[in-house]
Design an enzyme around this catalytic site. Structure first.
Site, short mmCIF file in Angstrom:
data_model
loop_
_atom_site.label_atom_id
_atom_site.label_comp_id
_atom_site.label_asym_id
_atom_site.label_seq_id
_atom_site.Cartn_x
_atom_site.Cartn_y
_atom_site.Cartn_z
N LYS A 82 0.87 -1.18 0.00
CA LYS A 82 0.00 0.00 0.00
C LYS A 82 0.91 1.22 0.00
O LYS A 82 1.54 1.54 0.98
CB LYS A 82 -0.93 0.04 1.21
CG LYS A 82 -1.91 1.20 1.10
CD LYS A 82 -2.81 1.35 2.28
CE LYS A 82 -3.88 2.41 1.99
NZ LYS A 82 -3.35 3.65 1.41
N ARG A 120 -3.57 8.15 -6.55
CA ARG A 120 -4.28 7.19 -7.39
C ARG A 120 -4.36 7.72 -8.82
O ARG A 120 -4.65 8.91 -9.05
CB ARG A 120 -5.69 7.00 -6.83
CG ARG A 120 -6.51 5.87 -7.47
CD ARG A 120 -6.13 4.53 -6.92
NE ARG A 120 -7.02 3.48 -7.39
CZ ARG A 120 -8.05 3.00 -6.68
NH1 ARG A 120 -8.32 3.50 -5.48
NH2 ARG A 120 -8.78 2.02 -7.16
N ARG A 160 -8.12 10.12 -8.92
CA ARG A 160 -9.19 9.34 -8.29
C ARG A 160 -10.53 10.07 -8.34
O ARG A 160 -11.58 9.44 -8.23
CB ARG A 160 -8.83 8.99 -6.84
CG ARG A 160 -8.75 10.17 -5.91
CD ARG A 160 -8.46 9.71 -4.49
NE ARG A 160 -9.56 8.96 -3.94
CZ ARG A 160 -9.44 7.95 -3.09
NH1 ARG A 160 -8.24 7.55 -2.70
NH2 ARG A 160 -10.49 7.34 -2.61
N PHE A 210 -1.84 -1.82 -10.31
CA PHE A 210 -2.31 -2.97 -9.53
C PHE A 210 -3.59 -3.59 -10.07
O PHE A 210 -4.09 -4.56 -9.50
CB PHE A 210 -2.49 -2.62 -8.06
CG PHE A 210 -3.34 -1.40 -7.78
CD1 PHE A 210 -4.71 -1.41 -8.00
CD2 PHE A 210 -2.76 -0.25 -7.28
CE1 PHE A 210 -5.48 -0.30 -7.74
CE2 PHE A 210 -3.53 0.87 -7.00
CZ PHE A 210 -4.89 0.84 -7.23
N ARG A 215 -17.58 -1.12 -1.10
CA ARG A 215 -18.65 -2.10 -1.10
C ARG A 215 -18.12 -3.40 -0.54
O ARG A 215 -17.33 -4.08 -1.16
CB ARG A 215 -19.19 -2.31 -2.51
CG ARG A 215 -19.62 -1.04 -3.22
CD ARG A 215 -20.69 -0.30 -2.47
NE ARG A 215 -21.87 -1.12 -2.25
CZ ARG A 215 -22.93 -0.69 -1.58
NH1 ARG A 215 -22.96 0.51 -1.07
NH2 ARG A 215 -23.96 -1.49 -1.42
#
Length: 503
Positions: free
Chosen positions: A211, A216, A231, A298, A367
């Site tokens: 991480k 992002r 992002r 990733f 989610r």
């Protein structure tokens, strides 16, 4: 549909804490709206015009001086058209023409409607945090599964567009949404795990990856055409030429990759997050040379004509290995020594590791727990609600921050604490310069802000407290950094704060 109907629904939403009641109120309004006005209705009630930011500030609206209308007559379509006119006005004399259009709009609105429009245009109307509730409301109104709406929204990136498809075409129309090269997708996010052992125990098969403390990115390529997005789906292609050239060189014709990018020191360690983010807003040649960005991918969502969104991670990971080469993020599928991988990530200067189910499909938002993040240092992303003027050596600077957690049911951020710890002289100067631009009001000691800025806070958990509205107080909270890559809808919820309660 009249604006008054939307205003009444907004008041009903604010008056209840019940998610079920909120969904029912929104679903009823969605069903009442016609297809032409539905996009504006959905946009307004998720906290922004259909045009996005229209370039109108708090001060401009406060100085309009329009007396309110005595009777409600404005329609949603008329409001949307007026805001579109404001957003599209430019060139010589544009400020005056924009003010005239806004004055006419506000003069046609009742006092209650004026308050609604003011909050809508200044970002104070829940700032998009109602998205999750609105998705469920659209599903209820259209009588379609919520997951179908969420998937279509992830692909379209536009909730109003998704709503129209659901209401007019049902599940079939929603299923017709497809990944389009050059149109960014809403990113899949991770939930926190208490420990590496807990994260691994939740999945029968998983991959463990670094991480990283980067920014992002999502990259799209078709032939030689490349687009790079943040992002929040903002395009930064023109500012990151080295990433564009790198993606053009990958062994494929078309691809969509998800990943992180960061600037490294000469010895390969990550530079501070703020330095990486500074590149997104700069094309200065000297800064580009000093802060070259390195990507670490990733996930692979599309490769050479094949969409992979609904494929399990193990298949997407296989495609990723084919195309990303040396630009893969470090990690292993079912590692023999996951603790050793975590230790290696921390020693390299990164935040921790991600544990991802190899059976999971790609889904936007937090989610479930398909992706879990494991960090030894506990942090929360919170919204800055206000700042107090400092004392002693901080006299003249805005210092002590009021911090709020996101209400998962779409209400305003819920205050959970204050802190002035961790603020450097540079941050104090930046806050004092920037916060007045976001000011909504002030008193002798405090400047209150529009809830837009997200700050990452390190803390030693939370404790029960009646001092703040959330019934919680942060323990030993300390500012780590601001998160310009996130907005208030990305902040952690009050439930996430409760999860850190000390026993």
């Amino acid at each position: 549909m009249f604006l008054a109907d939307v205003v009444d629904a907004s008041a009903a939403l604010a008056a209840t804490r019940s998610r079920k009641a909120k969904i029912a109120t929104l679903a009823e309004l969605v069903n009442q709206a016609g297809p032409a006005e539905l996009p504006a209705v959905v946009a307004f009630l998720t906290g922004q015009p259909t045009q996005g930011r229209i370039g109108t500030g708090w001060r401009t609206l406060a100085e309009l001086g329009a007396a309110p209308a005595e009777e409600s007559a404005l329609t949603v379509a008329e409001v949307d058209a007026a805001l579109g006119e404001v957003a599209g006005t430019s060139g010589s004399g544009s400020a005056k023409r924009r003010a005239e259009t806004l004055h006419a709009l506000f003069a046609a609105a009742t006092e209650e409607e004026q308050r609604f429009l003011f909050r809508l245009l200044t970002g104070e109307l829940r700032h998009g945090a109602l998205e999750g509730v609105m998705i469920d409301a659209i599903a209820a109104a259209a009588e379609v599964p919520g997951e179908a709406v969420r998937r279509a929204f992830m692909i379209s990136g536009q909730l109003p567009v998704t709503a129209v498809a659901a209401v007019t075409g049902g599940a079939e129309a929603l299923a017709g949404f497809r990944l389009a090269l050059g149109r960014p997708l809403r990113p899949m996010l991770a939930s926190p795990a208490e420990s590496l052992e807990e994260a691994l125990a939740e999945h029968d098969s998983a991959i463990v990856e670094y991480k990283m403390d980067g920014a992002r990115i999502q990259v799209h390529r078709q032939g030689d055409e490349v687009h790079v997005y943040t992002r929040t789906l903002r395009e930064i292609t023109k500012n990151v030429g080295e990433l564009v050239e790198l993606v053009r060189g990958l062994p494929c014709d078309s691809v969509v990759l998800d990943g992180e990018t960061l600037a490294l020191t000469d010895d390969g360690r990550p530079r501070p997050f703020q330095e990486t983010m500074s590149r997104f807003g700069s094309t200065r040649e000297e800064q580009v040379r000093e802060l070259l960005l390195r990507p670490y991918f990733f996930d692979c969502l599309h490769l050479d004509g094949v969409d992979l969104l609904d494929a399990p991670l193990r298949e997407r990971n296989a495609a990723l290995h084919k195309v990303a080469g040396e630009h893969l993020i470090p990690g292993e599928s079912v590692p023999a020594d996951p603790a050793g991988l975590l230790e290696a990530a921390l020693e390299a200067g990164h935040e921790g590791v991600m544990v991802k189910s190899l059976d999971s499909v790609y889904a936007a938002g937090r989610r479930g727990r398909a992706w879990l993040k494991v960090k030894p240092v506990h942090t929360l992303d919170l919204v800055v609600l206000a700042a107090e003027w400092g004392h002693g050596r901080r006299t003249g600077y805005l210092s002590n921050l009021h911090l709020g957690a996101r209400d998962p049911d779409g209400g305003p951020p819920i205050m959970v604490g204050k802190t002035f710890k961790g603020l450097t002289d540079e941050l104090l100067a930046w806050q004092t310069k920037t916060f007045p631009e976001l000011e909504v009001r002030r008193d002798d000691w405090t400047v209150y802000l529009r809830p837009e800025l997200v700050v990452e806070i390190e803390l030693d958990g939370a404790q029960v407290s009646s001092r703040y509205p959330g019934g919680l107080a942060l323990r030993f909270a300390r500012v780590l950094r601001y998160r310009p890559d996130k907005d208030a809808a990305d902040a952690d919820t009050i439930d996430a704060v409760r999860a850190t309660l000390k026993g």
